[in-house]
Design a protein around this motif. Sequence first.
Motif, short mmCIF file in Angstrom:
data_model
loop_
_atom_site.label_atom_id
_atom_site.label_comp_id
_atom_site.label_asym_id
_atom_site.label_seq_id
_atom_site.Cartn_x
_atom_site.Cartn_y
_atom_site.Cartn_z
N MET A 1 0.77 -1.31 0.09
CA MET A 1 -0.12 0.06 0.10
C MET A 1 0.96 1.21 -0.05
SD MET A 1 -3.19 -0.87 0.13
CE MET A 1 -4.55 -0.35 1.01
N ARG A 2 0.46 2.21 -0.91
CA ARG A 2 1.25 3.54 -0.93
C ARG A 2 0.47 4.66 -0.02
NH1 ARG A 2 1.40 4.17 -7.37
NH2 ARG A 2 -0.84 3.13 -7.00
N ILE A 3 1.34 4.65 1.24
CA ILE A 3 0.34 5.50 2.17
C ILE A 3 1.46 6.70 2.66
CG2 ILE A 3 -0.54 5.29 4.60
CD1 ILE A 3 -1.57 2.71 3.96
N SER A 4 1.02 7.76 3.20
CA SER A 4 1.69 8.70 3.67
C SER A 4 0.95 9.51 4.86
CB SER A 4 2.05 9.74 2.54
OG SER A 4 2.86 10.75 3.28
N HIS A 5 1.60 9.76 5.92
CA HIS A 5 0.94 10.49 7.12
C HIS A 5 1.63 11.64 7.19
CE1 HIS A 5 -1.23 11.11 10.80
NE2 HIS A 5 0.03 11.26 11.45
N ILE A 6 1.39 12.94 7.43
CA ILE A 6 1.98 14.28 7.53
C ILE A 6 1.23 14.85 8.54
CG2 ILE A 6 2.64 16.32 6.67
CD1 ILE A 6 3.37 14.87 3.90
N VAL A 7 2.17 15.54 9.83
CA VAL A 7 1.47 16.32 10.46
C VAL A 7 2.29 17.90 10.21
CG1 VAL A 7 1.47 17.03 13.03
CG2 VAL A 7 0.94 14.50 12.16
N ARG A 8 1.60 18.79 9.94
CA ARG A 8 2.33 20.13 9.86
C ARG A 8 1.51 21.05 10.56
NH1 ARG A 8 1.84 24.80 6.12
NH2 ARG A 8 4.02 25.39 5.50
N ASN A 9 2.75 21.50 11.56
CA ASN A 9 2.02 23.09 12.53
C ASN A 9 2.85 24.16 12.12
OD1 ASN A 9 -0.06 21.49 14.14
ND2 ASN A 9 1.73 20.22 14.69
N THR A 10 1.87 25.26 11.86
CA THR A 10 2.43 26.66 11.85
C THR A 10 1.94 27.36 12.80
OG1 THR A 10 1.12 27.25 9.93
CG2 THR A 10 3.18 26.02 9.30
N ARG A 11 2.08 28.72 12.73
CA ARG A 11 1.40 29.76 13.62
C ARG A 11 -0.10 30.04 12.88
NH1 ARG A 11 6.40 33.98 14.36
NH2 ARG A 11 7.54 32.77 15.99
N GLU A 12 -0.43 29.59 11.56
CA GLU A 12 -1.47 29.85 11.07
C GLU A 12 -2.40 28.40 10.83
OE1 GLU A 12 0.35 33.19 8.12
OE2 GLU A 12 0.40 30.98 7.46
N THR A 13 -1.72 27.48 10.88
CA THR A 13 -2.46 26.42 10.65
C THR A 13 -2.08 25.15 11.26
OG1 THR A 13 -1.37 25.71 8.55
CG2 THR A 13 -3.45 26.74 8.40
N ALA A 14 -2.82 24.16 11.80
CA ALA A 14 -2.27 22.70 12.38
C ALA A 14 -3.09 21.96 11.37
CB ALA A 14 -2.79 22.79 13.94
N ILE A 15 -2.48 20.96 10.74
CA ILE A 15 -2.90 19.93 9.95
C ILE A 15 -2.48 18.68 10.01
CG2 ILE A 15 -2.93 19.24 7.37
CD1 ILE A 15 -2.66 22.28 6.69
N GLU A 16 -3.32 17.79 10.07
CA GLU A 16 -2.80 16.36 10.13
C GLU A 16 -3.69 15.41 8.89
OE1 GLU A 16 -2.46 12.43 13.21
OE2 GLU A 16 -3.29 14.09 13.96
N LEU A 17 -2.73 14.79 8.31
CA LEU A 17 -3.55 14.26 6.95
C LEU A 17 -2.78 12.94 6.45
CD1 LEU A 17 -3.97 15.83 3.50
CD2 LEU A 17 -2.71 13.83 3.64
N THR A 18 -3.47 11.89 6.44
CA THR A 18 -3.25 10.74 6.11
C THR A 18 -3.68 10.25 4.76
OG1 THR A 18 -3.26 9.80 8.33
CG2 THR A 18 -3.21 8.17 6.65
N ALA A 77 1.94 14.69 0.73
CA ALA A 77 1.58 13.22 0.92
C ALA A 77 1.73 12.48 -0.27
CB ALA A 77 0.34 13.32 1.65
N LEU A 78 1.29 12.99 -1.42
CA LEU A 78 1.09 12.32 -2.64
C LEU A 78 2.69 12.12 -3.05
CD1 LEU A 78 -0.19 11.14 -5.23
CD2 LEU A 78 -0.17 13.72 -6.21
N LYS A 79 3.43 13.11 -2.96
CA LYS A 79 4.83 12.71 -3.22
C LYS A 79 5.47 11.67 -2.49
CE LYS A 79 9.25 15.08 -4.18
NZ LYS A 79 10.04 16.36 -4.06
N ASN A 80 5.32 11.70 -1.12
CA ASN A 80 5.90 10.42 -0.26
C ASN A 80 5.20 9.00 -0.65
OD1 ASN A 80 7.17 12.59 1.09
ND2 ASN A 80 5.96 12.71 2.86
#
Length: 195
Positions: A1-18, A77-80
């Motif tokens: 399976m081609r899966i990626s999980h990313i967490v990205r936190n900045t002062r403007e947004t907090a994102i978690e994506l699988t 996530a797509l690239k990973n």
Amino acid sequence: MRISHIVRNTRETAIELTLNIDGEGKRSINTDCGFFNHMLELFAAHSRFDIDVTCKGDSHVDYHHTVEDVGIVLGQALKNALGDKRSINRYGSFLLPMDEALVMVALDISARPYLDYGLDLDERVVGDFDAELGEEFFAAFTREAGLTLHIRQLAGRNTHHLLEAAFKGVARALKEAVAIDEKLNGELPSTKGVL
């Protein structure tokens, strides 16, 4: 399976994506922006990618950072998930009708980011979504994923329909481009030997 999980936190947004690009179109989307949620749900359904994303952004200002940053994370996530890109089709295209709207999408998973965004939107706002944020999303997504992406409006007037056709069309083209071509036997789809 081609899966990626990313967490990205900045002062403007907090994102978690699988992201699972070998999925079934399952989705759990929460960005605090109803129209953008709708576009991402369509994107997941038509690409058949499983997407689970939560974004807490500075929506008290507007949705600009939310939309752009989700584009960044989804592109990463797509690239990973694509890994070394061996045996993928690489290219994808789709002609998407949405009532009076007709949008053509063509893309190349080339590692050469380029966006040609050809939507001419009459309305500035759809619900509480600034229509120009569609281009911001695709610019961030294209840059981070390493795509050459052309989105061309062939017909249409309704801004909602045109944006929806663009998201669905990109999803359908990506579904084709990321698919594995067994005949490639693990080769890269490039005569240069690198993507």
